[in-house]
Design a protein around this motif. Structure first.
Motif, PDB file in Angstrom:
ATOM      1  N   ARG A   1      -5.291   1.668 -15.422  1.00 22.26           N
ATOM      2  CA  ARG A   1      -5.771   2.952 -14.929  1.00 22.26           C
ATOM      3  C   ARG A   1      -7.023   2.817 -14.062  1.00 22.26           C
ATOM      4  O   ARG A   1      -7.251   3.595 -13.147  1.00 22.26           O
ATOM      5  N   MET A   2      -7.851   1.807 -14.325  1.00 24.63           N
ATOM      6  CA  MET A   2      -9.099   1.652 -13.591  1.00 24.63           C
ATOM      7  C   MET A   2      -8.867   1.344 -12.112  1.00 24.63           C
ATOM      8  O   MET A   2      -9.753   1.547 -11.276  1.00 24.63           O
ATOM      9  N   LEU A   3      -7.680   0.869 -11.775  1.00 27.16           N
ATOM     10  CA  LEU A   3      -7.397   0.513 -10.389  1.00 27.16           C
ATOM     11  C   LEU A   3      -6.809   1.661  -9.583  1.00 27.16           C
ATOM     12  O   LEU A   3      -6.627   1.549  -8.381  1.00 27.16           O
ATOM     13  N   VAL A   4      -6.553   2.779 -10.244  1.00 31.08           N
ATOM     14  CA  VAL A   4      -5.820   3.869  -9.595  1.00 31.08           C
ATOM     15  C   VAL A   4      -6.553   4.415  -8.387  1.00 31.08           C
ATOM     16  O   VAL A   4      -5.994   4.539  -7.291  1.00 31.08           O
ATOM     17  N   ASP A   5      -7.823   4.760  -8.557  1.00 29.27           N
ATOM     18  CA  ASP A   5      -8.572   5.407  -7.473  1.00 29.27           C
ATOM     19  C   ASP A   5      -8.644   4.529  -6.226  1.00 29.27           C
ATOM     20  O   ASP A   5      -8.384   4.996  -5.111  1.00 29.27           O
ATOM     21  N   SER A   6      -8.999   3.268  -6.412  1.00 29.97           N
ATOM     22  CA  SER A   6      -9.131   2.383  -5.248  1.00 29.97           C
ATOM     23  C   SER A   6      -7.780   2.133  -4.592  1.00 29.97           C
ATOM     24  O   SER A   6      -7.676   2.055  -3.361  1.00 29.97           O
ATOM     25  N   PHE A   7      -6.745   2.035  -5.419  1.00 31.41           N
ATOM     26  CA  PHE A   7      -5.425   1.780  -4.865  1.00 31.41           C
ATOM     27  C   PHE A   7      -4.910   2.970  -4.071  1.00 31.41           C
ATOM     28  O   PHE A   7      -4.407   2.819  -2.953  1.00 31.41           O
ATOM     29  N   THR A   8      -5.011   4.165  -4.623  1.00 30.31           N
ATOM     30  CA  THR A   8      -4.507   5.347  -3.920  1.00 30.31           C
ATOM     31  C   THR A   8      -5.317   5.629  -2.653  1.00 30.31           C
ATOM     32  O   THR A   8      -4.768   6.082  -1.654  1.00 30.31           O
ATOM     33  N   LEU A   9      -6.622   5.336  -2.678  1.00 39.96           N
ATOM     34  CA  LEU A   9      -7.435   5.512  -1.480  1.00 39.96           C
ATOM     35  C   LEU A   9      -6.994   4.540  -0.394  1.00 39.96           C
ATOM     36  O   LEU A   9      -6.833   4.922   0.773  1.00 39.96           O
ATOM     37  N   SER A  10      -6.774   3.292  -0.778  1.00 41.72           N
ATOM     38  CA  SER A  10      -6.308   2.296   0.192  1.00 41.72           C
ATOM     39  C   SER A  10      -4.940   2.682   0.739  1.00 41.72           C
ATOM     40  O   SER A  10      -4.668   2.529   1.934  1.00 41.72           O
ATOM     41  N   SER A  11      -4.085   3.196  -0.126  1.00 41.76           N
ATOM     42  CA  SER A  11      -2.751   3.605   0.299  1.00 41.76           C
ATOM     43  C   SER A  11      -2.822   4.710   1.337  1.00 41.76           C
ATOM     44  O   SER A  11      -2.134   4.676   2.364  1.00 41.76           O
ATOM     45  N   SER A  12      -3.663   5.691   1.079  1.00 39.08           N
ATOM     46  CA  SER A  12      -3.805   6.809   2.020  1.00 39.08           C
ATOM     47  C   SER A  12      -4.359   6.340   3.352  1.00 39.08           C
ATOM     48  O   SER A  12      -3.917   6.786   4.421  1.00 39.08           O
ATOM     49  N   THR A  13      -5.313   5.429   3.306  1.00 37.50           N
ATOM     50  CA  THR A  13      -5.909   4.908   4.536  1.00 37.50           C
ATOM     51  C   THR A  13      -4.867   4.182   5.377  1.00 37.50           C
ATOM     52  O   THR A  13      -4.753   4.391   6.587  1.00 37.50           O
TER      53      THR A  13
ATOM     54  N   TYR B   1       0.803  -1.223   0.000  1.00 29.40           N
ATOM     55  CA  TYR B   1       0.000   0.000   0.000  1.00 29.40           C
ATOM     56  C   TYR B   1       0.835   1.271   0.000  1.00 29.40           C
ATOM     57  O   TYR B   1       0.346   2.329   0.393  1.00 29.40           O
ATOM     58  N   GLN B   2       2.064   1.212  -0.439  1.00 28.35           N
ATOM     59  CA  GLN B   2       2.826   2.435  -0.641  1.00 28.35           C
ATOM     60  C   GLN B   2       2.527   2.982  -2.037  1.00 28.35           C
ATOM     61  O   GLN B   2       2.579   2.254  -3.029  1.00 28.35           O
ATOM     62  N   LYS B   3       2.258   4.250  -2.113  1.00 31.90           N
ATOM     63  CA  LYS B   3       1.825   4.842  -3.394  1.00 31.90           C
ATOM     64  C   LYS B   3       2.863   4.653  -4.494  1.00 31.90           C
ATOM     65  O   LYS B   3       2.515   4.519  -5.668  1.00 31.90           O
ATOM     66  N   HIS B   4       4.128   4.659  -4.118  1.00 32.88           N
ATOM     67  CA  HIS B   4       5.159   4.552  -5.166  1.00 32.88           C
ATOM     68  C   HIS B   4       5.074   3.226  -5.900  1.00 32.88           C
ATOM     69  O   HIS B   4       5.555   3.103  -7.029  1.00 32.88           O
ATOM     70  N   ASN B   5       4.445   2.218  -5.279  1.00 26.30           N
ATOM     71  CA  ASN B   5       4.296   0.946  -5.977  1.00 26.30           C
ATOM     72  C   ASN B   5       3.478   1.109  -7.249  1.00 26.30           C
ATOM     73  O   ASN B   5       3.672   0.382  -8.218  1.00 26.30           O
ATOM     74  N   TYR B   6       2.563   2.058  -7.219  1.00 27.47           N
ATOM     75  CA  TYR B   6       1.802   2.338  -8.449  1.00 27.47           C
ATOM     76  C   TYR B   6       2.561   3.304  -9.344  1.00 27.47           C
ATOM     77  O   TYR B   6       2.756   3.055 -10.527  1.00 27.47           O
ATOM     78  N   TYR B   7       3.006   4.416  -8.781  1.00 28.29           N
ATOM     79  CA  TYR B   7       3.579   5.474  -9.603  1.00 28.29           C
ATOM     80  C   TYR B   7       4.884   5.065 -10.269  1.00 28.29           C
ATOM     81  O   TYR B   7       5.225   5.570 -11.341  1.00 28.29           O
ATOM     82  N   GLU B   8       5.630   4.134  -9.655  1.00 23.89           N
ATOM     83  CA  GLU B   8       6.897   3.710 -10.232  1.00 23.89           C
ATOM     84  C   GLU B   8       6.760   2.484 -11.123  1.00 23.89           C
ATOM     85  O   GLU B   8       7.726   2.045 -11.732  1.00 23.89           O
ATOM     86  N   SER B   9       5.551   1.945 -11.199  1.00 19.67           N
ATOM     87  CA  SER B   9       5.351   0.749 -12.015  1.00 19.67           C
ATOM     88  C   SER B   9       5.250   1.121 -13.491  1.00 19.67           C
ATOM     89  O   SER B   9       4.546   2.052 -13.865  1.00 19.67           O
ATOM     90  N   GLU B  10       5.945   0.361 -14.323  1.00 21.03           N
ATOM     91  CA  GLU B  10       5.847   0.624 -15.753  1.00 21.03           C
ATOM     92  C   GLU B  10       4.563   0.060 -16.338  1.00 21.03           C
ATOM     93  O   GLU B  10       4.281   0.240 -17.512  1.00 21.03           O
ATOM     94  N   TRP B  11       3.771  -0.643 -15.496  1.00 22.07           N
ATOM     95  CA  TRP B  11       2.493  -1.180 -15.960  1.00 22.07           C
ATOM     96  C   TRP B  11       1.332  -0.254 -15.610  1.00 22.07           C
ATOM     97  O   TRP B  11       0.180  -0.572 -15.891  1.00 22.07           O
ATOM     98  N   LYS B  12       1.626   0.901 -15.008  1.00 19.49           N
ATOM     99  CA  LYS B  12       0.547   1.732 -14.476  1.00 19.49           C
ATOM    100  C   LYS B  12      -0.449   2.181 -15.537  1.00 19.49           C
ATOM    101  O   LYS B  12      -1.648   2.266 -15.278  1.00 19.49           O
ATOM    102  N   ASP B  13       0.013   2.458 -16.750  1.00 18.29           N
ATOM    103  CA  ASP B  13      -0.895   2.937 -17.782  1.00 18.29           C
ATOM    104  C   ASP B  13      -1.843   1.846 -18.272  1.00 18.29           C
ATOM    105  O   ASP B  13      -2.870   2.145 -18.874  1.00 18.29           O
ATOM    106  N   SER B  14      -1.507   0.601 -18.001  1.00 22.39           N
ATOM    107  CA  SER B  14      -2.364  -0.500 -18.434  1.00 22.39           C
ATOM    108  C   SER B  14      -3.470  -0.798 -17.432  1.00 22.39           C
ATOM    109  O   SER B  14      -4.398  -1.539 -17.744  1.00 22.39           O
TER     110      SER B  14
END
Length: 347
Positions: free
Chosen positions: A36-48, A21-34
């Motif tokens: 995109r639908m998971l971004v909102d739920s992931f970043t919300l979980s990370s913040s929580t 749940y560290q945000k950089h796991n998403y932002y540093e992933s080269e798969w992030k653009d593939s």
């Protein structure tokens, strides 16, 4: 091994959630653009998680803990790794493995393996920290097999990293002759047997996960999974993919006999180039039986070895036994390694 046990204990306590749940796991992933639908739920979980766990004094222990050196491995900082890989530039990426990337040090004498954490909803990533600890233990054993990469350093904060001394290049099975292929095959068999004698399941290994030096000695740096096996009926999620899986993988079995099937695939890839790229939708054990219909006794590619003698027939027989559809009818890897070495050494 005290450092590895300390790290494993922290991972177990937090059930790996701080990693995922560290945000950089998403932002540093080269798969992030593939994804995109998971971004909102992931970043919300990370913040929580960040808000809740940052209030806990024990939470910080995983991120500030200082580990003593593991074996001869040097504890690197993240800044060290960034400098070595030019901030993990794509130009420094040697290979994409099943779950990781292998980067080259810009000075050319170190390879850095990075576990790619991305989105905790993916169950195949859940055992990354355990595999990291397993690999540290294996790579720092006093009796470490010489076919394993030499561990130079490690880093466990944020995604995990291992750094290796390198004097090899990625292995490509169509770039060397018969004697070299047999040397690779016997070394691989010996390595599989070494793991099995220590009750570790080796897992999926592909040619791209193997480095090879100018004398055709191999160095393996990546495994589909690396896990202790207490008996032959262990069950669990397998990270096999498509055509490389044994038939029992559909039932979630991970055991030593599954490794034997994987070795059979590697052996076929070394002795016969016709399978890969042609029969992608056919399981290996079905393909090899089809190839040996009638009086044909060998699948060795004639462009590699043209003599039709007992050597190609014997090696084909070993491959057939490894690729038996029924796990209990496959030989163990010690037997495979011994028979292969005797066969190659006798010719």
């Amino acid at each position: 091994m005290d450092s590895v046990e300390k790290l494993r204990k922290e991972f177990k306590y937090w059930k790996h959630s701080p990693y995922f749940y560290q945000k950089h796991n998403y932002y540093e992933s080269e798969w992030k653009d593939s994804y995109r639908m998971l971004v909102d739920s992931f970043t919300l979980s990370s913040s929580t998680f960040e808000n809740a766990l940052s209030k806990s004094l024990s939470y910080s222990s995983l991120w500030i803990m200082k580990l003593s050196p593991v074996g001869d491995a040097v504890p690197y900082s993240f800044k060290d790794l960034e400098n070595m890989t030019l901030k993990f530039s794509r130009s420094q990426c040697l290979i994409h493995t099943m779950y990781d990337r292998l980067f080259a040090d810009h000075q050319g004498n170190v390879a850095i393996k990075a576990w790619d954490f991305f989105v905790p909803q993916f169950p195949s990533y859940a055992d990354h920290p355990d595999r990291f600890c397993n690999e540290l233990e294996i790579l720092t054993r006093e009796d470490r097999d010489p076919c394993l990469m030499n561990l130079k350093g490690n880093f466990h904060l944020r995604p995990n990293f291992l750094a290796f001394n390198v004097s090899s290049v990625p292995c490509a099975s169509n770039q060397f002759g018969w004697n070299a292929r047999m040397k690779v095959a016997t070394q691989l068999a010996s390595l599989f047997a070494w793991f099995h004698e220590r009750r570790y399941a080796f897992g999926t290994v592909r040619p791209k996960d193997i480095m090879i030096d100018n004398d055709f000695n191999i160095k393996v740096f990546d495994f589909g999974f690396l896990t202790p096996v207490t008996n032959e009926d262990n069950w669990g999620p397998l990270p096999y993919h498509a055509i490389r899986e044994p038939p029992e993988a559909r039932y979630g079995i991970q055991n030593l006999k599954a490794d034997v099937y994987i070795f059979g695939i590697l052996l076929v890839e070394l002795i016969g180039n016709s399978y890969i790229g042609i029969e992608k939708k056919m399981a290996m054990h079905h393909w090899i039986l089809r190839e040996l219909q009638g009086e044909k006794k060998s699948i060795v590619n004639e462009s590699i070895l043209q003599d039709n003698d007992e050597l190609p027939n014997g090696i084909t027989d070993i491959a057939v036994k490894c690729l038996n559809e029924h796990p209990n009818e496959r030989p163990d890897m010690v037997e495979v390694s011994t028979n292969l070495s005797n066969l190659v050494g006798a010719t």
